[in-house]
Enzyme design. Structure first.
Site, PDB file in Angstrom:
ATOM      1  NE  ARG A 118      28.849  82.785   7.361  1.00 34.73           N
ATOM      2  CZ  ARG A 118      29.059  83.981   8.232  1.00 34.73           C
ATOM      3  NH1 ARG A 118      28.398  85.051   7.880  1.00 34.73           N
ATOM      4  NH2 ARG A 118      30.019  83.916   9.375  1.00 34.73           N
ATOM      5  CG  HIS A 125      27.327  79.125  10.061  1.00 34.67           C
ATOM      6  ND1 HIS A 125      27.591  79.765  11.145  1.00 34.67           N
ATOM      7  CD2 HIS A 125      28.146  78.992   9.039  1.00 34.67           C
ATOM      8  CE1 HIS A 125      28.914  80.255  10.493  1.00 34.67           C
ATOM      9  NE2 HIS A 125      28.952  80.060   9.294  1.00 34.67           N
ATOM     10  CG  ASN A 141      26.003  81.098  14.078  1.00 34.94           C
ATOM     11  OD1 ASN A 141      26.676  80.649  13.440  1.00 34.94           O
ATOM     12  ND2 ASN A 141      25.419  80.406  15.159  1.00 34.94           N
ATOM     13  CG  HIS A 193      34.874  80.992   1.201  1.00 34.72           C
ATOM     14  ND1 HIS A 193      35.786  80.091   1.453  1.00 34.72           N
ATOM     15  CD2 HIS A 193      34.497  81.397   2.358  1.00 34.72           C
ATOM     16  CE1 HIS A 193      36.302  80.321   2.488  1.00 34.72           C
ATOM     17  NE2 HIS A 193      35.290  81.103   3.215  1.00 34.72           N
TER      18      HIS A 193
END
Length: 327
Positions: free
Chosen positions: A56, A60, A88, A195
């Site tokens: 992740r 980001h 964040n 996910h």
């Protein structure tokens, strides 16, 4: 269309990415991949959260200002950095720690010290985390420089939201030179919490199980039994810090089960389930639900393209001595 083309060019899909190559460190730090791999494996042995946290973090980072490790920089008295933007704040500390420890391991080798960027270490660590969770391996292009700026303001409006529909998702990804197919592959593995091997806080999807609409308090696209299960794990007024697995079938394995869940109405976010309910993306979801190899092929292509976003050159980047602060 003209504006879209300009945006894509600004994202550095051309000149900056031309400096990338798989053997970029062959002469100065030839064992960099093994060094990073060992560091990531050591962190993984301590906690599985290493996997979704690192994956992740990479998404980001790349999606906001390009793949330049700017998301790792800490805020100072005079600047609120990317990592402290509300979008964040849920980035797990284990992702940052993975990069920091891998950087330390690389710099412990004299010939490598201050020769490998934090951005490249994050890219390698992401690949290694995916493999540790059972996902596909792939060659990582290297040669990124670390960014010289990190601001909370730069994050605003530049990350996909759980409530996005297909048009909003496609628009955001297209502005970065990524196709709908790229978006679907990357959405499942990166958006909101990596996910297929991640978790989500209850407040990120509570509207789907309690306040979807006046006529339907529960989102009708949700499988009824799954909705009841979610309500049991996330009661009304639950502590917003409570988190649940995003993949109810195989939460610790990087696989295609999440697509199978979408077919069954078990997508946690609106931005997930819409990939199956919208006819424009439904066929892709159905294909990947039954053919994991085709998913892996598409994912490798998409993550390679993602890793080329916003590559910094000597004019606007350097190799950071400490990933958490500017030189």
């Amino acid at each position: 269309m003209r504006i879209l083309i300009i945006l894509i060019l600004l994202w550095g899909c051309g000149s900056g990415s031309a400096q990338l190559s798989q053997n970029f460190y062959a002469k100065v730090c030839p064992d960099v991949e093994n060094i990073v791999k060992k560091a990531v494996s050591a962190k993984f042995s301590q906690t599985f959260v290493t996997v979704p946290a690192t994956i992740r973090l990479f998404f980001h980072d790349c999606f906001v200002s390009g793949c330049d490790a700017s998301v790792i920089v800490a805020s100072t008295a005079g600047n609120t950095a990317e990592k402290d933007h509300p979008d964040n704040l849920s980035l797990a500390g284990d992702g940052f720690d993975t990069v920091i420890k891998a950087k330390a391991a690389v710099d412990a080798v004299s010939s490598c010290k201050n020769k490998v960027s934090c951005a490249d270490i994050l890219a390698l660590a992401t690949r290694d985390a995916i493999v540790l969770a059972g996902g596909p391996t792939y060659p990582v292009e290297l040669g990124r420089l670390d960014g010289l700026s990190s601001t909370s303001a730069s994050v605003e409006g530049n990350l996909p939201q759980p409530s996005f529909d297909l048009d909003q998702l496609n628009k955001m990804f297209a502005s970065r030179g990524l196709s709908q197919t790229d978006m679907i592959a990357l959405s499942v593995f990166f958006i909101a919490a990596a996910h297929t091997v991640g978790f989500s806080h209850c407040n990120r999807f509570a509207n789907r199980i309690y306040n979807f609409s006046r006529q339907n308090p529960v989102d009708p696209t949700l499988d009824p039994q799954y909705a009841t299960q979610l309500q049991g794990m996330c009661p009304k007024n639950v502590d917003p810090r409570v988190a649940i697995n995003m993949d109810p079938a195989t939460p610790r394995i990087f696989d295609n089960a999440y697509f199978k869940n979408l077919v069954q109405g078990k997508g946690l976010f609106t931005s997930d389930q819409v990939l199956f309910t919208d006819s424009r993306s439904k066929n892709t979801v159905s294909t990947w639900a039954s053919n994991p190899q085709s998913l892996n092929t598409a994912f490798i292509q998409a993550i390679t393209k993602l890793g080329r976003l916003g590559i910094k050159t000597a004019k606007n980047g350097n190799i950071r001595f400490d990933c958490g602060k500017f030189n």
